[in-house]
Structure formats: structure tokens, C-alpha cells
Design a protein around this motif. Structure first.
Motif, PDB file in Angstrom:
ATOM      1  N   ARG A  21       3.177  -7.519  -8.596  1.00 47.98           N
ATOM      2  CA  ARG A  21       3.337  -6.679  -7.266  1.00 47.98           C
ATOM      3  C   ARG A  21       4.736  -6.491  -6.829  1.00 47.98           C
ATOM      4  N   LEU A  22       5.540  -6.105  -7.808  1.00 45.30           N
ATOM      5  CA  LEU A  22       6.952  -5.768  -7.244  1.00 45.30           C
ATOM      6  C   LEU A  22       6.671  -4.409  -6.382  1.00 45.30           C
ATOM      7  N   VAL A  23       7.077  -4.656  -5.104  1.00 45.66           N
ATOM      8  CA  VAL A  23       6.941  -3.533  -4.260  1.00 45.66           C
ATOM      9  C   VAL A  23       8.037  -3.432  -3.416  1.00 45.66           C
ATOM     10  N   VAL A  24       8.370  -1.811  -3.202  1.00 46.46           N
ATOM     11  CA  VAL A  24       9.543  -1.564  -2.048  1.00 46.46           C
ATOM     12  C   VAL A  24       9.104  -0.520  -1.379  1.00 46.46           C
ATOM     13  N   ALA A  25       9.402  -0.886  -0.089  1.00 42.37           N
ATOM     14  CA  ALA A  25       8.975   0.521   0.711  1.00 42.37           C
ATOM     15  C   ALA A  25       9.491   1.719   0.313  1.00 42.37           C
ATOM     16  N   PRO A  26       8.897   2.803   0.389  1.00 43.76           N
ATOM     17  CA  PRO A  26       9.143   4.095  -0.261  1.00 43.76           C
ATOM     18  C   PRO A  26      10.649   4.518   0.333  1.00 43.76           C
ATOM     19  N   ASP A  27      10.742   4.247   1.629  1.00 46.68           N
ATOM     20  CA  ASP A  27      12.359   4.840   2.287  1.00 46.68           C
ATOM     21  C   ASP A  27      13.319   4.055   1.755  1.00 46.68           C
ATOM     22  N   ARG A  67       0.878  -1.195  -0.065  1.00 48.57           N
ATOM     23  CA  ARG A  67       0.165   0.186  -0.174  1.00 48.57           C
ATOM     24  C   ARG A  67       1.012   1.446   0.044  1.00 48.57           C
ATOM     25  N   ALA A  68       1.859   1.335   0.778  1.00 49.41           N
ATOM     26  CA  ALA A  68       2.659   2.475   0.998  1.00 49.41           C
ATOM     27  C   ALA A  68       3.535   2.699  -0.554  1.00 49.41           C
ATOM     28  N   ALA A  69       4.016   1.426  -1.056  1.00 50.73           N
ATOM     29  CA  ALA A  69       4.460   1.771  -2.534  1.00 50.73           C
ATOM     30  C   ALA A  69       3.708   2.242  -3.548  1.00 50.73           C
ATOM     31  N   TYR A  70       2.308   1.782  -3.655  1.00 50.25           N
ATOM     32  CA  TYR A  70       1.506   2.026  -4.741  1.00 50.25           C
ATOM     33  C   TYR A  70       1.034   3.381  -4.463  1.00 50.25           C
ATOM     34  N   LEU A  71       0.947   4.000  -3.396  1.00 44.66           N
ATOM     35  CA  LEU A  71       0.364   5.242  -3.258  1.00 44.66           C
ATOM     36  C   LEU A  71       0.655   6.326  -4.176  1.00 44.66           C
ATOM     37  N   GLN A 123      13.332   2.715  -1.868  1.00 43.94           N
ATOM     38  CA  GLN A 123      13.181   2.719  -3.221  1.00 43.94           C
ATOM     39  C   GLN A 123      14.661   3.293  -3.805  1.00 43.94           C
ATOM     40  N   GLY A 124      15.016   3.014  -4.821  1.00 39.31           N
ATOM     41  CA  GLY A 124      16.260   3.586  -5.520  1.00 39.31           C
ATOM     42  C   GLY A 124      17.660   3.077  -4.881  1.00 39.31           C
ATOM     43  N   GLN A 125      17.476   1.938  -4.102  1.00 39.52           N
ATOM     44  CA  GLN A 125      18.410   1.469  -3.405  1.00 39.52           C
ATOM     45  C   GLN A 125      18.841  -0.118  -3.649  1.00 39.52           C
ATOM     46  N   GLY A 126      18.432  -0.648  -4.790  1.00 46.15           N
ATOM     47  CA  GLY A 126      18.481  -1.882  -5.205  1.00 46.15           C
ATOM     48  C   GLY A 126      17.659  -3.108  -5.042  1.00 46.15           C
ATOM     49  N   VAL A 127      16.763  -2.722  -3.935  1.00 42.46           N
ATOM     50  CA  VAL A 127      15.806  -3.866  -3.391  1.00 42.46           C
ATOM     51  C   VAL A 127      14.915  -4.293  -4.603  1.00 42.46           C
ATOM     52  N   GLY A 128      14.369  -3.481  -5.542  1.00 41.00           N
ATOM     53  CA  GLY A 128      13.700  -4.216  -6.591  1.00 41.00           C
ATOM     54  C   GLY A 128      14.292  -4.993  -7.698  1.00 41.00           C
ATOM     55  N   THR A 129      15.741  -4.411  -7.805  1.00 43.65           N
ATOM     56  CA  THR A 129      16.680  -5.219  -8.739  1.00 43.65           C
ATOM     57  C   THR A 129      16.890  -6.618  -8.195  1.00 43.65           C
ATOM     58  N   ALA A 130      17.137  -6.507  -6.742  1.00 43.17           N
ATOM     59  CA  ALA A 130      17.674  -7.748  -6.120  1.00 43.17           C
ATOM     60  C   ALA A 130      16.214  -8.768  -6.166  1.00 43.17           C
ATOM     61  N   LEU A 131      15.097  -8.335  -5.914  1.00 44.77           N
ATOM     62  CA  LEU A 131      13.906  -8.993  -5.861  1.00 44.77           C
ATOM     63  C   LEU A 131      13.667  -9.680  -7.390  1.00 44.77           C
ATOM     64  N   LEU A 132      13.637  -8.893  -8.236  1.00 47.66           N
ATOM     65  CA  LEU A 132      13.739  -9.723  -9.783  1.00 47.66           C
ATOM     66  C   LEU A 132      14.737 -10.514 -10.163  1.00 47.66           C
ATOM     67  N   ILE A 140      10.417  -6.297   6.684  1.00 49.78           N
ATOM     68  CA  ILE A 140      10.034  -6.689   5.314  1.00 49.78           C
ATOM     69  C   ILE A 140      10.089  -5.199   4.327  1.00 49.78           C
ATOM     70  N   VAL A 141      11.078  -4.937   3.394  1.00 53.82           N
ATOM     71  CA  VAL A 141      11.050  -3.821   2.630  1.00 53.82           C
ATOM     72  C   VAL A 141      10.771  -3.812   1.231  1.00 53.82           C
ATOM     73  N   GLY A 142      10.280  -5.123   0.912  1.00 48.73           N
ATOM     74  CA  GLY A 142       9.939  -5.366  -0.498  1.00 48.73           C
ATOM     75  C   GLY A 142       9.294  -6.952  -0.857  1.00 48.73           C
ATOM     76  N   ALA A 143       8.842  -7.102  -1.568  1.00 48.11           N
ATOM     77  CA  ALA A 143       8.291  -8.401  -2.117  1.00 48.11           C
ATOM     78  C   ALA A 143       8.048  -8.179  -3.635  1.00 48.11           C
ATOM     79  N   VAL A 144       7.682  -9.403  -4.119  1.00 48.57           N
ATOM     80  CA  VAL A 144       7.464  -9.815  -5.530  1.00 48.57           C
ATOM     81  C   VAL A 144       6.918 -11.106  -5.800  1.00 48.57           C
ATOM     82  N   ARG A 145       5.877 -11.061  -6.611  1.00 48.64           N
ATOM     83  CA  ARG A 145       5.189 -12.413  -6.853  1.00 48.64           C
ATOM     84  C   ARG A 145       5.525 -13.137  -8.260  1.00 48.64           C
TER      85      ARG A 145
END
Length: 156
Positions: A78-84, A18-22, A86-95, A61-66
Motif C-alpha cells: 500500500r504505497l500511496v501518494v495523494a494524487p496532487d 482511496r484517492a491514490a488507488y482510483l 504524485q511525481g514529486q518524490g513522496v513515494g521515493t522518500a517513503l520507500l 498526510i500526503v502519503g503512506a507505506v506499510r
């Protein structure tokens, strides 16, 4: 650290989602996008029935992906990363972790909105290519992307 999510993680994953998709909801002027109206029970059921990976910073938990196989294609969602974070490689690592976990997939498909430039940059950087666009309404065009892993044999 990235590991498989468990049903008990559903509440925290939903909070991050929810925080990520706002910002996406604000970008498209729609507070009712599916990730924002999904229920705790729906998230729990997804965790029970699909591969859901979570990114941890300590116990948080700072991120997730399905990911879910459909035939030989992994449907990424639903690749999501906590707003604080984002931009630190969490999404890349999850994918990347999802790509490894679903190594048997012949392709990975996902979609995002046309205005989501950060998402589009990330996906393109990880080898996703646009396959089509679909105009949903005046404020949203969905961009579909696919990644096909390189399965060529290594050079001799």
C-alpha cells in the motif's frame, strides 16, 4: 517529513489510499480492488500491528507505506501518494525511509499490476527486480518484485 503512523491517522491514510488507488481501479476496470474496499478498522489494525510510515506536508498526510517482516523479508504494501503530490518524490522518500527502518531485512518484496508503468518505473529505479508474474484474470497480471540490499563490505 516522514514518521511512523499512529492509529489516529487511519482515517486520513484511508482517504489518501482511496484517492491514490482510483486511477488503478480505472486502469484495470475494477472498482473493487482491495485498497478501495478496505475499512477504516482494517487500516487501524494494520497500523497497530505493522510498520506504517506517513509522509507529511505540514499537518496533512500526503502519503503512506506499510512494511511487515515475514522471516527475514519485509513485505511492502500500500504505497500511496495523494494524487496532487504524485511525481514529486513522496513515494521515493517513503520507500527509502521504509528501507532504513527495516534495515535488518534481507529482502523487500512487493507487487503491482502489469499496467502500472509509473509504479514499475519507481520500483526499478529503487533497485527492485521482477521475480515473477501471475495472471489473475483477463485484465490483470500481477508483477512481483524484490529488492535485496547491498550488504557487501565497503572497498578498502
Amino acid at each position: 517529513m516522514i514518521e511512523r503512523a499512529e492509529p489516529a491517522d487511519a482515517g486520513e491514510i484511508l482517504t489518501v489510499q482511496r484517492a491514490a488507488y482510483l486511477t488503478e481501479a480505472q486502469l484495470y476496470g475494477d472498482p473493487y480492488i482491495p485498497p478501495l474496499v478496505e475499512s477504516l478498522e482494517q487500516v487501524r489494525k494494520v497500523i497497530e500491528g505493522a510498520l506504517v510510515l506517513k509522509a507529511l506536508d505540514g499537518a496533512r498526510i500526503v502519503g503512506a507505506v506499510r512494511g511487515r517482516l515475514s522471516g527475514t523479508t519485509c513485505l511492502v504494501g500500500r504505497l500511496v501518494v495523494a494524487p496532487d503530490r504524485q511525481g514529486q518524490g513522496v513515494g521515493t522518500a517513503l520507500l527509502r525511509a521504509l528501507h532504513e527502518e527495516m534495515a535488518e531485512a534481507e529482502a523487500f518484496d512487493l507487487f503491482t499490476g502489469h499496467l502500472s508503468e509509473g509504479n514499475l518505473r519507481l520500483y526499478r529505479r529503487l533497485g527492485y527486480r521482477e521475480t515473477s508474474r501471475e495472471r489473475m484474470d483477463d485484465h490483470l497480471t500481477v508483477v512481483y518484485l524484490r529488492r535485496t540490499p547491498d550488504r557487501s563490505p565497503p572497498p578498502r
